[in-house]
Design an enzyme around this catalytic site. Structure first.
Site, PDB file in Angstrom:
ATOM      1  N   CYS A   1      14.694   7.519  -8.929  1.00 55.97           N
ATOM      2  CA  CYS A   1      13.362   7.484  -8.296  1.00 55.97           C
ATOM      3  C   CYS A   1      13.482   6.796  -6.941  1.00 55.97           C
ATOM      4  O   CYS A   1      13.751   5.595  -6.860  1.00 55.97           O
ATOM      5  CB  CYS A   1      12.377   6.742  -9.191  1.00 55.97           C
ATOM      6  SG  CYS A   1      10.695   6.722  -8.534  1.00 55.97           S
TER       7      CYS A   1
ATOM      8  N   CYS B   1     -18.927   1.157  -5.335  1.00 57.48           N
ATOM      9  CA  CYS B   1     -18.759   2.568  -5.707  1.00 57.48           C
ATOM     10  C   CYS B   1     -17.528   2.809  -6.569  1.00 57.48           C
ATOM     11  O   CYS B   1     -17.275   3.949  -6.965  1.00 57.48           O
ATOM     12  CB  CYS B   1     -18.712   3.450  -4.463  1.00 57.48           C
ATOM     13  SG  CYS B   1     -17.247   3.192  -3.421  1.00 57.48           S
TER      14      CYS B   1
ATOM     15  N   CYS C   1      -7.201  -8.229   7.856  1.00 54.66           N
ATOM     16  CA  CYS C   1      -7.936  -9.387   7.363  1.00 54.66           C
ATOM     17  C   CYS C   1      -8.493  -9.107   5.978  1.00 54.66           C
ATOM     18  O   CYS C   1      -8.425  -7.994   5.458  1.00 54.66           O
ATOM     19  CB  CYS C   1      -9.063  -9.753   8.331  1.00 54.66           C
ATOM     20  SG  CYS C   1     -10.365  -8.513   8.446  1.00 54.66           S
TER      21      CYS C   1
END
Length: 302
Positions: free
Chosen positions: A154, A182, A192
């Site tokens: 991988c 949401c 930040c």
């Protein structure tokens, strides 16, 4: 129409003001959004929805009013009524694809001819494990999403959402979290700690997920567990606060200076737009013209 604090329109007896086209529309030609109760003319909503479907790639379609207090999201039924059948079908397809891309527990089958949605469950040790497609039975890696072969290596490790702690909240330094409003997955790799969700425009702190929508001075990072964790220097924060304060002071000065001038000019403005005054002047002008014609001597026939 009902007028409440959540309404974003100005109504008269027989017309509704649309904030998109800035015109007064008959009440029969407007539509009200169910999630936020904002009202716009139906023609503008159709154009807005159709354009958003083509440009947002399946993102939730929010209320077009940027000052909407509820940041309402249009329902699928509303989108279907404002868009054509083909565009509504395109939106549902894009929305489904976006949901698969944002969900770390789902993946597309790597076989191009299949493209089925597969459930992905990484191993507890974090090592790559083979996964099986339920449609074509192909075997692929749960990490890099490539076909699993003998002695598979991988090379790509997509970010995986770390498990939550005992309180059910994600770890403070987790690279991926969900928007507290949401629930969309958000990745933070730099910048930040004040985060803005592109989906619902909600502003929150990355570490504690506290709401920062009204914190324009970033006072949240002055105390508490997130103190000094904004990601900017103290001088940069103070400069930002100075700029915000300067803008607010400038607006206040403009309002204070212009208010007396507007008060003095308001009688003249009202007189200019007053229809009875114009009608009185028109009547006087007509009466004067009629009187002048009556006083003119009739022409004599030679």
């Amino acid at each position: 129409m009902a007028d409440g604090p959540s309404t974003s329109v100005q109504t008269t007896a027989d017309a509704v003001h649309c904030k998109l086209c800035l015109s007064d529309c008959p009440a029969a030609t407007v539509s009200r959004l169910r999630s936020c109760d904002c009202v716009f003319c139906t023609r503008c909503l159709c154009q807005y929805v159709q354009q958003t479907i083509l440009t947002r790639g399946g993102d939730p379609i929010t209320c077009p009013d940027l000052a909407c207090k509820h940041a309402g999201v249009l329902l699928d039924s509303e989108i279907a009524s404002f868009a054509t059948a083909d565009q509504a079908e395109l939106y549902q397809r894009l929305k489904f694809m976006r949901g698969v891309q944002l969900d770390p527990s789902k993946s597309w089958c790597p076989v191009l001819e299949c493209q089925a949605v597969c459930n992905v469950m990484p191993s507890a040790e974090g090592t790559p494990v083979p996964m099986h497609c339920p449609e074509c039975h192909a075997v692929f890696c749960c990490e890099c999403r490539e076909l699993w072969e003998d002695s598979h290596f991988c090379s790509q490790h997509p970010l995986v959402v770390p498990p939550a702690n005992d309180s059910g909240m994600p770890h403070a330094d987790a690279p991926i979290k969900q928007c507290p409003k949401c629930r969309v997955y958000i990745e933070r790799n730099q910048g930040c700690a004040q985060m803005l969700c592109k989906s619902c425009k909600h502003t929150f702190c990355w570490y504690c997920l506290q709401n920062l929508d009204g914190d324009i001075f970033l006072r949240h990072y002055d105390k508490g567990p997130c103190r000094y964790r904004l990601g900017h220097s103290r001088a940069s924060v103070m400069w930002n606060r100075t700029q915000v304060a300067g803008i607010l002071v400038g607006i206040s000065v403009i309002v204070l200076v212009t208010s007396p001038l507007l008060l003095l000019a308001s009688p003249c403005i009202l007189c200019c737009v007053c229809k009875p005054c114009h009608r009185t002047k028109d009547k006087k002008s007509k009466n004067k013209t009629t009187t002048t014609r009556e006083r003119e001597p009739s022409a004599s026939i030679a």
